[in-house]
Design a protein around this motif. Structure first.
Motif, short mmCIF file in Angstrom:
data_model
loop_
_atom_site.label_atom_id
_atom_site.label_comp_id
_atom_site.label_asym_id
_atom_site.label_seq_id
_atom_site.Cartn_x
_atom_site.Cartn_y
_atom_site.Cartn_z
N ALA A 31 0.70 -1.31 0.03
CA ALA A 31 0.03 -0.08 0.05
C ALA A 31 0.92 1.35 -0.19
CB ALA A 31 -0.83 0.13 1.09
N ASP A 32 1.90 1.12 0.55
CA ASP A 32 2.99 2.54 0.58
C ASP A 32 4.23 2.05 0.20
OD1 ASP A 32 4.41 4.62 1.23
OD2 ASP A 32 3.72 4.95 3.23
N LEU A 33 4.54 1.85 -1.12
CA LEU A 33 5.91 1.59 -1.62
C LEU A 33 6.90 2.51 -1.71
CD1 LEU A 33 4.51 -0.79 -4.49
CD2 LEU A 33 5.30 -1.18 -2.11
N SER A 34 6.89 3.79 -0.82
CA SER A 34 7.84 4.96 -0.77
C SER A 34 8.76 4.26 0.19
CB SER A 34 7.18 6.09 -0.20
OG SER A 34 6.82 5.79 1.23
N ARG A 35 9.99 5.11 0.04
CA ARG A 35 11.16 4.68 0.89
C ARG A 35 10.81 4.69 2.46
NH1 ARG A 35 17.02 7.16 -0.19
NH2 ARG A 35 16.26 5.97 -2.08
N ASN A 36 9.89 5.56 2.87
CA ASN A 36 9.59 5.60 4.17
C ASN A 36 8.62 4.52 4.51
OD1 ASN A 36 9.73 6.72 6.72
ND2 ASN A 36 7.64 7.82 6.27
N GLY A 37 7.74 4.17 3.35
CA GLY A 37 6.66 3.13 3.64
C GLY A 37 7.42 1.75 3.78
N MET A 38 8.20 1.49 3.13
CA MET A 38 9.04 0.27 2.98
C MET A 38 9.86 0.29 4.38
SD MET A 38 8.20 -1.48 0.55
CE MET A 38 9.23 -2.70 0.36
N ASN A 39 10.53 1.21 4.82
CA ASN A 39 11.27 1.20 6.15
C ASN A 39 10.63 1.05 7.25
OD1 ASN A 39 13.71 1.62 4.73
ND2 ASN A 39 13.83 3.57 4.88
N ASN A 40 9.36 1.78 7.18
CA ASN A 40 8.44 1.80 8.66
C ASN A 40 7.69 0.46 8.63
OD1 ASN A 40 9.39 4.08 9.43
ND2 ASN A 40 7.95 5.16 8.47
N SER A 41 7.15 -0.19 7.49
CA SER A 41 6.12 -1.08 7.50
C SER A 41 6.24 -2.15 6.47
CB SER A 41 4.92 -0.65 7.62
OG SER A 41 4.46 0.16 6.33
N PHE A 42 7.22 -2.13 5.73
CA PHE A 42 7.42 -3.02 4.64
C PHE A 42 6.36 -2.92 3.51
CE2 PHE A 42 9.38 -5.32 8.17
CZ PHE A 42 10.70 -5.42 7.64
N GLY A 43 5.93 -1.70 3.41
CA GLY A 43 4.82 -1.28 2.37
C GLY A 43 3.43 -1.47 2.88
N MET A 44 3.48 -2.10 4.15
CA MET A 44 2.05 -2.29 4.51
C MET A 44 1.23 -1.35 5.27
SD MET A 44 2.03 -6.38 5.49
CE MET A 44 3.49 -6.27 6.67
N MET A 45 0.05 -1.30 5.07
CA MET A 45 -0.92 -0.28 5.90
C MET A 45 -2.11 -1.24 6.41
SD MET A 45 -0.87 3.11 3.43
CE MET A 45 -1.31 4.29 4.74
N VAL A 46 -2.93 -0.82 7.32
CA VAL A 46 -3.96 -1.20 7.95
C VAL A 46 -5.19 -0.40 8.10
CG1 VAL A 46 -2.72 -2.99 9.11
CG2 VAL A 46 -3.17 -0.83 10.44
N ASN A 47 -6.40 -0.78 8.20
CA ASN A 47 -7.58 0.05 8.51
C ASN A 47 -8.23 -0.35 9.99
OD1 ASN A 47 -8.20 -0.51 5.16
ND2 ASN A 47 -8.22 1.72 6.04
N TYR A 48 -8.52 0.36 10.67
CA TYR A 48 -9.16 -0.04 11.91
C TYR A 48 -10.59 0.27 11.73
CZ TYR A 48 -4.30 0.25 13.28
OH TYR A 48 -3.08 -0.02 13.36
N LEU A 49 -11.49 -0.41 12.56
CA LEU A 49 -12.92 -0.08 12.35
C LEU A 49 -13.45 -0.01 13.92
CD1 LEU A 49 -15.71 -0.31 10.93
CD2 LEU A 49 -15.66 -2.78 11.48
N TYR A 50 -14.03 1.24 14.17
CA TYR A 50 -14.65 1.75 15.41
C TYR A 50 -16.32 0.93 15.22
CZ TYR A 50 -10.74 4.18 16.74
OH TYR A 50 -9.50 4.44 17.11
N ASN A 51 -16.70 -0.01 15.86
CA ASN A 51 -17.88 -0.41 15.91
C ASN A 51 -18.60 -0.06 17.30
OD1 ASN A 51 -20.09 -1.95 16.36
ND2 ASN A 51 -19.64 -3.73 15.11
N MET A 52 -19.45 0.93 17.23
CA MET A 52 -19.78 1.59 18.43
C MET A 52 -20.50 0.69 19.38
SD MET A 52 -18.48 4.62 17.91
CE MET A 52 -19.07 5.46 19.20
N ASP A 53 -21.19 -0.45 18.95
CA ASP A 53 -21.60 -1.62 19.85
C ASP A 53 -20.73 -2.35 20.47
OD1 ASP A 53 -24.15 -0.67 18.97
OD2 ASP A 53 -24.24 -2.17 17.21
N GLN A 54 -19.40 -2.36 20.04
CA GLN A 54 -18.40 -3.19 20.81
C GLN A 54 -17.46 -2.39 21.32
OE1 GLN A 54 -17.41 -5.49 17.30
NE2 GLN A 54 -18.64 -7.45 18.11
#
Length: 85
Positions: A31-54
């Motif tokens: 998801a992020d193949l920039s030099r910084n993205g590769m150094n920080n997270s090997f190019g991976m990114m994640v999403n978080y979900l806020y389920n108000m019921d949980q």
């Protein structure tokens, strides 16, 4: 499944969202193949979900047991014995 230090995720952003009751919802590879993205997270990114019921349940489980809630899109990448709901 998540690398941790003293029970909490190493990544500060992850720690913030999970500590506020979100679930680790999705993983995006290359998801992020920039030099910084590769150094920080090997190019991976994640999403978080806020389920108000949980939200409160997730917060309590994280505070008491350091449990990181994951959604089905993340769970499918984990070996069956590593995920305990």
């Amino acid at each position: 499944a998540i690398e941790k230090h003293r029970g909490k995720p190493l990544d500060q952003v992850c720690n913030f969202h999970i500590g506020n009751g979100a679930e680790l919802h999705n993983i995006h590879f290359a998801a992020d193949l920039s030099r910084n993205g590769m150094n920080n997270s090997f190019g991976m990114m994640v999403n978080y979900l806020y389920n108000m019921d949980q939200l409160k349940e997730h917060q309590a489980n994280f505070e008491l047991n350091y449990t990181v809630p994951v959604g089905p899109n993340v769970r499918r990448w984990l070996p069956n014995d590593e995920y305990k709901p």
